[in-house]
Design a protein around this motif. Structure first.
Motif, mmCIF file in Angstrom:
data_model
loop_
_atom_site.group_PDB
_atom_site.id
_atom_site.type_symbol
_atom_site.label_atom_id
_atom_site.label_comp_id
_atom_site.label_asym_id
_atom_site.label_seq_id
_atom_site.Cartn_x
_atom_site.Cartn_y
_atom_site.Cartn_z
ATOM 1 N N GLY A 371 0.773 -1.237 0.000
ATOM 2 C CA GLY A 371 0.000 0.000 0.000
ATOM 3 C C GLY A 371 0.802 1.283 0.000
ATOM 4 O O GLY A 371 0.280 2.325 -0.379
ATOM 5 N N LEU A 372 2.057 1.241 0.427
ATOM 6 C CA LEU A 372 2.770 2.496 0.660
ATOM 7 C C LEU A 372 4.202 2.474 0.135
ATOM 8 O O LEU A 372 4.833 1.423 0.082
ATOM 9 C CB LEU A 372 2.838 2.793 2.161
ATOM 10 C CG LEU A 372 1.550 3.146 2.888
ATOM 11 C CD1 LEU A 372 1.783 3.118 4.377
ATOM 12 C CD2 LEU A 372 1.045 4.507 2.456
ATOM 13 N N LEU A 373 4.658 3.662 -0.266
ATOM 14 C CA LEU A 373 6.094 3.881 -0.445
ATOM 15 C C LEU A 373 6.566 4.466 0.886
ATOM 16 O O LEU A 373 6.401 5.647 1.141
ATOM 17 C CB LEU A 373 6.345 4.868 -1.578
ATOM 18 C CG LEU A 373 6.022 4.383 -2.987
ATOM 19 C CD1 LEU A 373 6.097 5.538 -3.964
ATOM 20 C CD2 LEU A 373 6.984 3.287 -3.404
ATOM 21 N N LEU A 374 7.127 3.614 1.730
ATOM 22 C CA LEU A 374 7.360 4.024 3.119
ATOM 23 C C LEU A 374 8.383 5.141 3.251
ATOM 24 O O LEU A 374 8.318 5.929 4.171
ATOM 25 C CB LEU A 374 7.798 2.814 3.941
ATOM 26 C CG LEU A 374 6.680 1.821 4.240
ATOM 27 C CD1 LEU A 374 7.250 0.531 4.783
ATOM 28 C CD2 LEU A 374 5.692 2.411 5.215
ATOM 29 N N ASN A 375 9.333 5.208 2.332
ATOM 30 C CA ASN A 375 10.369 6.231 2.450
ATOM 31 C C ASN A 375 9.989 7.522 1.733
ATOM 32 O O ASN A 375 10.720 8.491 1.799
ATOM 33 C CB ASN A 375 11.698 5.716 1.896
ATOM 34 C CG ASN A 375 12.249 4.598 2.749
ATOM 35 O OD1 ASN A 375 12.062 4.590 3.965
ATOM 36 N ND2 ASN A 375 12.894 3.634 2.129
ATOM 37 N N SER A 376 8.873 7.499 1.039
ATOM 38 C CA SER A 376 8.474 8.697 0.306
ATOM 39 C C SER A 376 7.452 9.500 1.104
ATOM 40 O O SER A 376 6.853 9.014 2.055
ATOM 41 C CB SER A 376 7.892 8.320 -1.054
ATOM 42 O OG SER A 376 8.876 7.678 -1.820
ATOM 43 N N ASN A 381 2.863 9.741 -2.067
ATOM 44 C CA ASN A 381 2.049 8.536 -1.936
ATOM 45 C C ASN A 381 0.617 8.775 -2.402
ATOM 46 O O ASN A 381 0.028 7.934 -3.064
ATOM 47 C CB ASN A 381 2.037 8.066 -0.481
ATOM 48 C CG ASN A 381 3.143 7.080 -0.181
ATOM 49 O OD1 ASN A 381 3.041 5.913 -0.512
ATOM 50 N ND2 ASN A 381 4.221 7.568 0.409
#
Lengths: 536, 356
Positions: A371-376, A381
């Protein structure tokens, strides 16, 4: 008088007594004052939905590290009447507690005997061992095979004990697991954790027979399962858990499947009086025919489903039965076959891009994984899918495109406000958000696609109660204000019943039936347990 | 009131500590090391302006090679240890420009024009190969780089170039080192260059480097660039949005290969020579070390990491050589320190948890 009663109690010796067991994970109470006692040779069934606390209870019994690293548990455990503090699985084993795992813990390349006797090998002396010690002794293969044979015979298994495990059918592997536990000489209590989940019906029947056999030999059995008829068939006593509480403890004679089903699901619905819109006149927006999805652990084996325009449809069922596979399959995340029509046009399966372009969007159950681009940043997102699918939030000049910072920032700010995402600003990386706020970012990303139909999988998994309510309210609001059709998949029946108009229950990869939220707990319980089909 | 103050102080202290940690301990060590080298150099009467102008020249000349690490890292294929592959494409273009008898800027631009299509082609094939071995890209890339360098040794030895500047006087093949004097040596360095306080500023070189950085920066803000970044950061996320991650990885690798090709031409024109045969062998490690010193990891990199890292790493090499020569007469001390620093920093980066 007092003394006499004590003596009669002690005569009735228990193998295991658990008293007032409770457990908290990070301030979140998952088990509350659970007590149970098992005599030798008794089969004790434990039933409950996912998350009812069954596995936590077993983790406590086995002294798993996850319990002790999070502050231990309340209550006492007595083995053979002696108070025991079980601090490791090894200790549990030494105390005579055995476990048949859901996943097989076997070494494929070893023979059945080797697997059964692993780490408890019988050895004999040879020339070297006389001076080099215990570790270089030769295996006494004959004695080992004899032992293995004995265990297999107890289970009525007429398979050769020297066969290699890797080629055996699933059912056999399950029996070898059991044989390994039986081979332990001090075994007093054997735990079966949903052993029939992977077995065919005939294999399951044989397993139940074997369990009775084992119990006759004086070994106590704890049997955990979803299948109520199995419980009724073999158990002497039955404990029902729900939301970490002990609902009831009954002798088999005094209960039946229907009562168990009702108690397992329980009445937790707060909002069933609300108005459920009549959708019978509405047109079908999505129709799914014979959908088969190859999603590991959640495979779908031929689902037919009609979603009406503007409704909130729930998909429920127990874990592992394929309810999650439906949305993942339609959205093209896992290999699938079948016919899916969306607003009259066929949907290309196995192609996420074209599905999104047709106006479907998906909030995945695997928030951090899919579900996510955690570092962005939050803003990236939110707009990412819209950029890729609809060329929105970018400025195009011929073949070149650039992110439209102003538009992105403005939209992100609006979403942060609308969905009440608690953050330090649109540029905060999503990794630092709490679960509930991450979920809201996922929803915001799906909304940026302006979908006609929104799939939401396990939207409230792993988030706190306050955030749960907000997420559910958001879905209802989207449905009401924008007429968005929502298909929500969830393990929590209560939450499906609180917002959905219809609830499809999935068992064994197929739709068992479609129920109304107002239908009785018994119906839900039975259908989820696979005891009735097509009630709705 | 006082308590509040002390609490604030503790908070501020924590904040500073966090800032330092986020800046990266290895970077701090390198900066301290570089500063102490500069101080020692002044005590040893080594002219500081010369150190600085050398550093600036080598910053611009290595910059594009270091920049080639960025697309690969962002696309999720890790450090671009396959840099020798890009370098070889650049070298072929560079030789073609000489063979065509071009001079000056047209020669330099011609070399780029020849090498870019080649790099795109080779990079695409190389990217396709990297997709077959997901998970061990960097190991395979290292050996792919080694093999291609050795393979090309055969090509150089048999290359049908006729220009007397390149070919051996007798027999076939090209020489090991080819001078670019009178061709395109220092065309960028000398473009609009000027002196300030005894420091020579190679304006053209720096402009070109900055221009390349800007191009890469803008590319990663485009739709395609964002897709590549998402594919590198979370392939499953990208796939769920309909992005073909195999394709984005190939594009990233192609881009890295092109930057490697352009990078070696920038390097060669500044150096004044084209070096063939085994010369490209370890260039991938030096460029990787530079971007890592700049604060990149094997899964994250920014243009700023390139700018800072190249400056620190090259500054270190420039200062270490004269200082080492004065302090100890051991001839290869500078070379040894270069190897320790570059391999040490790569080891550090690989030992870090990837991505987190």
């Amino acid at each position: 008088m007092q003394r006499i009663r004590d003596r009669t109690l002690s005569k009735e010796s228990f193998v295991l007594q658990m008293d007032g067991i409770g457990k908290e994970y990070y301030g979140n109470r998952v088990l509350n004052d659970i007590s149970l006692a098992i005599r030798p040779g008794e089969i004790h069934g434990i039933v409950g939905e996912n998350g009812a606390g069954k596995s936590t209870l077993m983790n406590i019994l086995f002294g798993m590290a996850v319990i002790h690293s999070t502050g231990g548990h309340d209550g006492t455990i007595k083995i053979d009447g002696k108070p025991s503090h079980i601090s490791s699985p090894l200790q549990a084993m030494q105390l005579g507690i055995g476990m048949v795992h859901q996943e097989f813990m076997l070494i494929p390349g070893y023979s059945i005997t080797e697997n059964i006797k692993l780490n408890r090998e019988i050895t004999k002396d040879n020339i070297f061992s006389r001076f080099a010690g215990e570790r270089v002794k030769t295996l006494n293969v004959e004695a080992m095979q004899k032992d293995a044979r004995k265990s297999l015979d107890t289970l009525n298994m007429n398979i050769e004990e020297w066969a290699v495990v890797s080629g055996l059918p699933v059912g056999h592997k399950q029996f070898i697991e059991i044989a390994r536990e039986l081979d332990k000489t001090n075994l007093k209590l054997l735990v079966f954790d949903e052993p029939t989940a992977v077995l065919t019906e005939s294999e399951a029947d044989r397993l139940l027979d074997a369990m009775k056999h084992i119990a006759q030999a004086g070994i106590a059995i704890l049997f955990i399962t979803h299948r109520l008829h199995e419980i009724i068939e073999v158990c002497d006593t039955i404990t029902v858990l729900r939301d970490g509480h002990l609902v009831v403890q009954k002798e088999k004679e005094n209960t039946d499947i229907y009562e168990l089903a009702e108690m397992m699901v329980g009445s937790r619905i707060t909002d069933v009086t609300r108005e459920i819109p009549d959708i019978s006149a509405k047109s079908t927006i999505l129709s799914v025919k014979n959908l088969q999805v190859d999603m590991p652990g959640e495979s779908v084996k031929g689902v037919d489903l009609e979603v009406k325009e503007g409704e909130i449809l729930g998909i429920g069922g127990l874990a592992g039965h394929g309810k999650l596979g439906i949305s993942n399959g339609v959205m093209g995340l896992y290999d699938s076959t079948g016919t899916v029509m969306f607003r009259g046009t066929p949907v290309t399966l196995n192609n996420p891009f074209s599905v999104i372009n047709q106006g479907l969007a998906f909030v995945s159950e695997d928030r951090r994984g899919v579900g996510l681009l955690l570092n962005s940043s939050i803003e990236l997102n939110i707009v990412f899918s819209a950029i890729q699918a609809h060329n929105e939030f970018v400025i195009k000049r011929g073949p070149f495109s650039q992110m439209d910072d102003k538009a992105i920032r403005a939209y992100a700010r609006k979403m942060i406000k609308d969905l009440d995402i608690r953050c330090t600003g649109p540029q905060q990386p999503t990794r630092r958000l709490s679960g509930g706020n991450q979920q809201k970012v996922c929803i915001a990303r799906a909304l940026a696609l302006k979908p006609k139909l929104l799939f939401v999988s396990e939207p409230t998994r792993g988030i706190d109660i306050g955030a749960k309510k907000l997420v559910l309210e958001t879905l209802v609001r989207l449905n009401k204000e924008f007429g968005m059709t929502v298909v929500m998949t969830s393990s929590e029946l209560a939450e499906l019943r609180s917002i959905c108009g219809r609830i499809a229950i999935v068992t064994e990869g197929k739709i068992a039936g479609v129920l109304k939220p107002t239908d009785s707990d018994v119906d839900f319980g039975l259908m989820m347990a696979g005891e009735i089909n097509a009630a709705g | 009131m006082q308590q509040v103050n002390s609490e604030q102080q503790i908070n501020r202290f924590d904040h500073v500590k966090k800032q330092i940690l986020s800046f990266g301990i290895p970077r701090i060590i390198i900066i301290i090391f570089l500063l102490s080298l500069w101080i020692i150099a002044t005590f040893l009467d080594i002219p500081f302006p010369r150190l600085l102008s050398d550093t600036i020249v080598r910053w611009g000349m290595n910059g594009v090679l270091v920049l080639s690490m960025v697309p690969s890292i962002l696309a999720g294929t890790g450090l671009y240890f396959g840099l020798p592959i890009g370098i070889i494409c650049g070298l072929v273009g560079g030789l073609l420009a000489i063979e065509m008898n071009l001079v000056g800027f047209p020669a330099f631009l011609g070399a780029i024009a020849f090498s870019v299509p080649l790099a795109l082609l080779v990079g695409g094939a190389y990217g396709w190969m990297l997709n077959k071995i997901k998970g061990s890209e960097m190991t395979v890339a290292t050996y792919a780089g080694f093999s291609i360098v050795s393979l090309m040794c055969i090509f150089w030895a048999m290359a049908p170039f006729r220009s007397p500047e390149m070919a051996w006087p007798i027999g076939r093949g090209v020489r090991v080192t080819i001078s670019l004097e009178g061709r395109y040596a220092r065309v960028l360095n000398e473009f609009l260059s000027f002196d300030i306080f005894g420091v020579m500023i190679p304006t053209g070189l720096i402009l070109f480097f900055i221009f390349m950085c800007l191009a890469v920066y803008l590319f990663f803000r485009s739709k395609t660039g964002l897709a590549i970044k998402a594919g590198g950061e979370n392939p499953r996320f990208a796939q769920a949005t309909g992005i073909d991650v195999d394709k984005t990885r190939i594009i990233g690798t192609m881009l890295s290969t092109v930057l490697g090709a352009v990078g070696i031409l920038v390097y060669a024109q500044s150096f004044g020579f084209i070096q063939l045969y085994m010369a490209p062998l370890f260039m991938g490690f030096l460029a990787a070390a530079a971007v890592l010193i700049g604060g990149a990891s094997i899964s994250r990199a920014t243009i700023l990491n390139v700018l800072i890292g190249t400056f620190l790493f090259q500054g270190l090499l420039v200062a270490a050589l004269p200082v080492a020569n004065r302090v100890a007469t051991l001839g290869s001390l500078a070379e040894i320190s270069r190897i320790i620093v570059s391999n040490g920093i790569i080891l550090y980066a690989l030992a870090q948890k990837s991505g987190e």
